[in-house]
Scaffold this motif. Structure first.
Motif, PDB file in Angstrom:
ATOM      1  N   ASP A   2     -28.546  30.110 -52.000  1.00  0.00           N
ATOM      2  CA  ASP A   2     -28.043  30.922 -53.101  1.00  0.00           C
ATOM      3  C   ASP A   2     -26.611  30.554 -53.439  1.00  0.00           C
ATOM      4  O   ASP A   2     -25.671  31.206 -53.022  1.00  0.00           O
ATOM      5  CB  ASP A   2     -28.150  32.396 -52.675  1.00  0.00           C
ATOM      6  CG  ASP A   2     -28.007  33.334 -53.851  1.00  0.00           C
ATOM      7  OD1 ASP A   2     -27.760  32.835 -54.960  1.00  0.00           O
ATOM      8  OD2 ASP A   2     -28.142  34.546 -53.645  1.00  0.00           O
TER       9      ASP A   2
ATOM     10  N   VAL B 297     -28.420  25.968 -55.838  1.00  0.00           N
ATOM     11  CA  VAL B 297     -29.450  26.994 -55.685  1.00  0.00           C
ATOM     12  C   VAL B 297     -30.770  26.280 -55.429  1.00  0.00           C
ATOM     13  O   VAL B 297     -31.120  25.347 -56.137  1.00  0.00           O
ATOM     14  CB  VAL B 297     -29.577  27.870 -56.952  1.00  0.00           C
ATOM     15  CG1 VAL B 297     -30.755  28.826 -56.826  1.00  0.00           C
ATOM     16  CG2 VAL B 297     -28.287  28.631 -57.194  1.00  0.00           C
TER      17      VAL B 297
ATOM     18  N   GLY C 159     -41.102  30.301 -54.517  1.00  0.00           N
ATOM     19  CA  GLY C 159     -40.319  30.484 -55.733  1.00  0.00           C
ATOM     20  C   GLY C 159     -39.171  31.479 -55.581  1.00  0.00           C
ATOM     21  O   GLY C 159     -38.518  31.834 -56.545  1.00  0.00           O
ATOM     22  N   GLN C 160     -38.925  31.924 -54.346  1.00  0.00           N
ATOM     23  CA  GLN C 160     -37.804  32.835 -54.115  1.00  0.00           C
ATOM     24  C   GLN C 160     -36.534  32.014 -53.869  1.00  0.00           C
ATOM     25  O   GLN C 160     -36.608  30.894 -53.379  1.00  0.00           O
ATOM     26  CB  GLN C 160     -38.061  33.701 -52.875  1.00  0.00           C
ATOM     27  CG  GLN C 160     -39.383  34.429 -52.885  1.00  0.00           C
ATOM     28  CD  GLN C 160     -39.405  35.534 -53.904  1.00  0.00           C
ATOM     29  OE1 GLN C 160     -38.384  36.139 -54.202  1.00  0.00           O
ATOM     30  NE2 GLN C 160     -40.572  35.784 -54.484  1.00  0.00           N
ATOM     31  N   VAL C 161     -35.410  32.615 -54.186  1.00  0.00           N
ATOM     32  CA  VAL C 161     -34.154  31.917 -53.939  1.00  0.00           C
ATOM     33  C   VAL C 161     -33.902  31.844 -52.439  1.00  0.00           C
ATOM     34  O   VAL C 161     -33.827  32.869 -51.767  1.00  0.00           O
ATOM     35  CB  VAL C 161     -32.980  32.652 -54.614  1.00  0.00           C
ATOM     36  CG1 VAL C 161     -31.667  31.989 -54.250  1.00  0.00           C
ATOM     37  CG2 VAL C 161     -33.171  32.651 -56.103  1.00  0.00           C
TER      38      VAL C 161
ATOM     39  N   ALA D  61     -34.946  32.450 -60.409  1.00  0.00           N
ATOM     40  CA  ALA D  61     -36.265  32.696 -59.845  1.00  0.00           C
ATOM     41  C   ALA D  61     -37.146  33.452 -60.816  1.00  0.00           C
ATOM     42  O   ALA D  61     -38.313  33.149 -60.968  1.00  0.00           O
ATOM     43  CB  ALA D  61     -36.132  33.481 -58.558  1.00  0.00           C
TER      44      ALA D  61
ATOM     45  N   SER E 282     -22.748  33.418 -58.337  1.00  0.00           N
ATOM     46  CA  SER E 282     -23.868  32.567 -57.964  1.00  0.00           C
ATOM     47  C   SER E 282     -25.119  33.391 -57.680  1.00  0.00           C
ATOM     48  O   SER E 282     -26.222  32.963 -57.908  1.00  0.00           O
ATOM     49  CB  SER E 282     -23.501  31.749 -56.734  1.00  0.00           C
ATOM     50  OG  SER E 282     -23.014  32.612 -55.734  1.00  0.00           O
TER      51      SER E 282
ATOM     52  N   LEU F 289     -34.968  26.923 -54.403  1.00  0.00           N
ATOM     53  CA  LEU F 289     -36.047  27.896 -54.254  1.00  0.00           C
ATOM     54  C   LEU F 289     -36.957  27.478 -53.098  1.00  0.00           C
ATOM     55  O   LEU F 289     -37.126  26.294 -52.833  1.00  0.00           O
ATOM     56  CB  LEU F 289     -36.878  27.978 -55.538  1.00  0.00           C
ATOM     57  CG  LEU F 289     -36.109  28.239 -56.833  1.00  0.00           C
ATOM     58  CD1 LEU F 289     -37.083  28.379 -57.999  1.00  0.00           C
ATOM     59  CD2 LEU F 289     -35.241  29.483 -56.707  1.00  0.00           C
TER      60      LEU F 289
END
Ligand SMILES: Nc1ncnc2c1ncn2[C@@H]1O[C@H](COP(=O)(O)OP(=O)(O)OP(=O)(O)O)[C@@H](O)[C@H]1O
Ligand SMILES: [Mg+2]
Lengths: 508, 423
Positions: free
Chosen positions: A273, A262, A268-270, B10, B2, A264
């Motif tokens: 994923d 994962v 700060g957003q994913v 986040a 996931s 970012l």
């Protein structure tokens, strides 16, 4: 309006960028300008637009000679240009960008944003150019930003529109939309000069085609009379193989193992994923997908440039999660970054220095803490020859090279040290067919030498040409990994748009 | 699986930040209760004055008389309550406003504590807050004008100093404060012209050019003061701009005596804040200036003269700093003293950054610095037991804290400090 160039010449120190160029663009014509990297297309258009002054020759509009001392004059005469690198102020709104320079004002110079937005709406309706007038430009996708650029020209009532490589950054769908707009502009009687490296596009939209090479016009033709192969040969001066020949992959065990990673993005957003992916020695894995679906962040993660939020990364069986970029480098990871000018090169440094950017600290380029300039220069000269980098000398700043040659400098640097994994992002963006052929051959060669190769590309053609396996990325996830020999372009196109076929789940 | 992990990853970051804020508010509340509440003896009152020193005002407000201990308890409780709300429900996007409220409450509790058993003119503090923010605001506005066009101006300090000197001497010689002010403004513009020449024409590194100018200004004014002003005191005796109350407005309670009973330089400052704000964000001039500071090449391709715009703005910024310089000698002190700007130009830069390159933001930030400055003086008078040397550090400390805390989150104009090369 008809545009005519007669004998236009432009010299830069040490080279002739335009050598007595003649070009005629008729009213209502879409005129494609083709040519290898560094052929002088952008230079020529900058002259027409008043950004550069020609050293010789003349420019005629509807038969009468004109002299443009600055873009202001060119704009006044009815020219508009959409630059290769967008000329938009990122923090301004669409309307502010469009009206900049010819603002609508009320008393005392106060801006009349409402009136300007109204005009923006009118023009965008007339030509089918959809834009949100009040949106901030930096928040818009590139395809929309480009429409803003076109709107800017139309807002100034341009009759002749120059589009410098408008499709280099577009998705196939956005390119289709752009062609629609171009056709409607053509119907309105506007002339368009369209620069591109993609031969298919030229054949699809142009009325006439002019081909340049090394500053000269080498031919003019029409789509009906020519073919991709012929155009490529005209540009490069020899026959170009548009398809890559390669043997089936001979895989020799995993090199890169990405497990449930994962990542970012800057906000700060994913962005990535939970991606899992393995690249084996001796194979090319391509990550296909529309720009902005997490590919950039994935590449940064597997080169150590961006920390991962969770998951793990293994290189040759060793856990390298959290290692520094230098750690990745030392472990044998080579990186050809997406934005070569920002991340791949130090533009003001010489070609020689750029060629040893990641190896200058150790033998043979340094003794103790002192650089060995002789060794660096010698190696640079060797590589300039080996990688066919077109330059006058290795001491020149890399900024003066054309895009294709800049990319070759990066390839030259990364390929000259022993690497086990090569990560290449958009390796051929903005490059001419000759350079593409060259870089594709090198990538396959690297694979055959036993390196693991991970390529990220938004060009479906490129993915299909190079990949042994194709991973389609959408919204931060890898939707599916397909073996390249059974992958159909339509299927991948659908996956890129996020639609899964029946009975399939996210795999990896 | 996931997916869940990803989105949780986040949001935990922002959740953690929200928690930290809530706990911080709680702690501030506890601190107020423990230190200021238990630190004040029961039954003691604090008297906070709300009237100007001069007697003849239209409306007289009663002084604020507060029981020191219970006030602190109450304020502490409010902070703790806000902390509780933040922890349980969260203020989300309004959290910045709440931070400001908690800060104000803390300062107010502190003042009540410091003034226990005594009286403190709150109005006087507000007045001196504004006055002390004036030179900082001029400096910050100067910075805004230059940097919005893409030229870094760290020579503000030097401009303030040179024009403070020039204004004093010119006013003394001609016996006219107005000529002094004008000379100060012109000299500010000239110094800025030098910066512009170095930065734009010769493309000297702008930090270096600014530093050179600062050193030059300090050396030159000190030398000239030593050589001439010490011996000829009549050259350094310009007098001061007197306060001009604005009829009507100056009688409004609290706001009137603070903002509308000042000298002309203060009014000029307010006018320039407003003019540059509207100028930058609502006019053609401002749109072009900002375009030049953000993306000069884009401005160039639509026919805007980049270099001209930069020269003009830097010189304009110099003129504004020049007026600020004149404020030191003609508005505040009434004479020139060596090094009298004492780093206010740099604090102005911090205010510009904290105010996000926006004139109004810069003014608000300057007010915070002005408050720290005036608080420091007041505390000194009230003898709260902190050595005055430490108190004098307050404005600089606030600068460091604010720049360290906020600077990485604000975004300067994209082409700030980058010379523009054609072809
Ligand atoms: N400002 C400059 N100074 C010196 N040389 C330059 C300058 N601009 C361009 N050149 C050189 O002029 C030649 C033509 O460059 P130009 O950018 O016009 O090529 P192009 O056909 O647009 O290539 P590409 O397809 O890569 O965009 C190149 O060799 C380039 O290195
Ligand atoms: Mg080009």
């Amino acid at each position: 309006m008809r545009l005519q160039l007669k004998g236009v010449t432009k010299r830069f120190p040490g080279l002739v960028a335009n050598d007595s160029v003649d070009l005629t663009v008729a009213e209502g014509e879409i005129h494609a300008l083709l040519g290898e990297n560094g052929a002088g297309k952008t230079t020529l258009m900058n002259i027409v637009y008043g950004l550069y002054r020609a050293d010789g020759g003349e420019i005629l509009l509807d038969g009468s000679p004109v002299h443009f001392g600055s873009p202001r004059h060119a704009i006044g005469a009815g020219l508009g240009m959409v630059h290769q690198h967008f000329m938009l102020v990122p923090v301004f709104t669409v309307t502010e960008n469009v009206m900049l320079g010819i603002e609508s004002t009320r008393r005392f110079g106060f801006l009349d944003r409402r009136e300007a937005a109204q005009r923006v709406r009118e023009i965008s309706q007339r030509y089918g150019l959809e834009v949100p007038p009040d949106a901030v430009v930096e928040e818009l996708p590139v395809g929309v930003q480009q429409r803003v650029e076109i709107l800017k020209a139309l807002y100034r009532e341009a009759q002749i529109l120059i589009l410098d490589e408008p499709t280099a950054v577009l998705t196939p769908q956005e390119t289709e939309d752009l062609f629609e707009v171009m056709r409607s502009l053509q119907e309105a009687g506007k002339s368009i000069i369209f620069i591109t490296h993609k031969l298919k596009e030229v054949l699809a939209i142009a009325d006439r085609i002019t081909v340049m090479s090394r500053g000269r016009v080498v031919g003019t033709t029409t789509p009906g009379e020519t073919s991709e192969e012929e155009l490529a040969a005209m540009m490069v001066g020899r026959a170009v193989r548009l398809r890559v020949d390669k043997a089936p992959a001979d895989t020799r065990g995993p090199v890169l193992e990405v497990l449930d990673v994962v990542v970012l993005d800057d906000r700060g957003q994913v962005a990535v994923d939970g991606v899992s992916l393995t690249v084996q020695a001796g194979e090319i894995v391509c990550v296909a997908g529309v720009q902005g679906n997490g590919q950039t962040e994935l590449v940064e993660a597997v080169t150590g440039l961006r920390p991962i939020a969770s998951g793990s990364i293994r290189l040759l069986g060793r856990d390298v999660t959290g290692a520094s970029p230098r750690g990745f480098l030392r472990a044998g990871v080579g990186h050809v970054p997406e934005d070569r000018q920002r991340d791949g090169l130090v533009l003001d440094f010489s070609i020689a220095d750029n060629l040893v950017l990641n190896t200058h600290g150790s033998a043979p380029f340094a003794r103790w803490i002192v650089r060995d300039d002789e060794a660096i220069r010698a190696a640079a000269q060797e590589r300039v020859a080996a990688f066919d980098i077109r330059t006058l000398s290795v001491e020149q700043p890399v900024a003066t090279l054309s895009g294709g040659n800049q990319q070759k400098v990066i390839i030259g640097r990364e390929f000259s040290r022993p690497i086990r994994l090569l990560v290449a992002s958009q390796p051929t963006r903005g490059l001419d067919v000759g350079s593409i052929e060259y870089i594709h051959e090198r990538l396959v060669e690297k694979r055959d030498q036993g390196a693991a190769v991970l390529i990220v590309s938004v060009e479906l053609d490129e993915v299909l040409a190079l990949a042994d396996r194709i991973a389609v990325m959408y919204r931060g996830k890898i939707l599916n990994i397909l073996p390249a020999d059974t992958a159909e372009p339509e299927r991948i196109g659908l996956l890129m748009a996020g639609s899964l076929g029946e009975g399939e789940g996210p795999g990896g | 699986m996931s997916v869940v992990a990803g989105s949780v990853g986040a949001s935990t970051a922002s959740l953690r930040r929200a928690r930290v804020m809530g706990i911080l508010f709680l702690l501030v509340g506890v601190l107020i209760v423990l230190v200021f509440g238990l630190g004040s003896e029961g039954g003691v009152v604090s008297r906070l004055g709300l009237n100007p020193a001069r007697a003849e005002t239209l409306f007289r407000l009663p002084d604020l008389v507060l029981p020191a201990r219970s006030t602190a308890f109450l304020l502490g409780a409010v902070c703790a309550f806000l902390g509780g709300v933040q922890l349980s429900r969260g203020f989300e996007r309004r959290v910045n406003l709440v931070i400001a409220i908690v800060l104000v409450l803390f300062v107010f509790a502190f003042l009540t504590w410091a003034a226990r058993d005594r009286s403190l003119s709150l109005l006087g503090m507000l007045q001196s807050t504004l006055l002390r923010s004036v030179p900082i605001t001029f400096g910050a506005l100067s910075g805004v004008l230059c940097e919005r066009a893409g030229v870094i101006n760290i020579a503000i300090e030097g401009m303030l100093l040179t024009s403070a000197f020039t204004a004093s001497v010119a006013a003394s010689l001609t016996d006219s404060l107005w000529i002094g002010l004008l000379s100060g403004a012109i000299v500010g513009g000239l110094v800025a012209g030098l910066l512009a020449l170095l930065a734009i024409r010769y493309q000297v590194d702008q930090i270096v050019a600014g530093t050179v100018i600062n050193i030059l200004a300090l050396g030159l004014t000190s030398y000239l003061t030593d050589q001439f002003l010490q011996r000829n005191q009549e050259l350094n005796n310009p007098g001061r701009f007197q306060n001009v109350p604005i009829p009507g407005l100056s009688d409004v309670p609290i706001l009137g005596p603070v903002a509308f009973d000042q000298n002309v330089l203060v009014y000029l400052m307010m006018a320039i804040v407003a003019a540059s704000f509207f100028g930058l964000f609502y006019t053609r001039w401002g749109l072009r200036v900002r375009a030049v500071g953000e993306h000069p090449k884009a401005a160039d391709t639509v026919g805007i003269r980049v270099l001209f715009t930069r020269y003009r703005n830097v010189i304009l910024g110099g003129v504004v700093a020049g007026i600020g310089g004149a404020y030191f000698s003609l508005g505040a002190v009434g004479r020139f003293e060596e090094g009298m700007t004492a780093g206010r130009g740099f604090i102005g830069l911090a205010a510009m950054i904290f105010g996000r390159w926006n004139p109004i933001g810069a003014f608000a930030a300057a007010l915070i610095f002005g408050f720290a400055d005036s608080l420091q003086v007041k505390l000194n008078i009230l003898r709260v037991g902190i050595p005055s040397e430490f108190l004098a550090m307050a404005p600089y400390l606030v600068t460091i804290l604010i720049v360290a805390g906020a600077a990485h989150r604000v975004r300067p104009p994209a082409a700030d400090g980058k010379p523009y090369l054609k072809e």
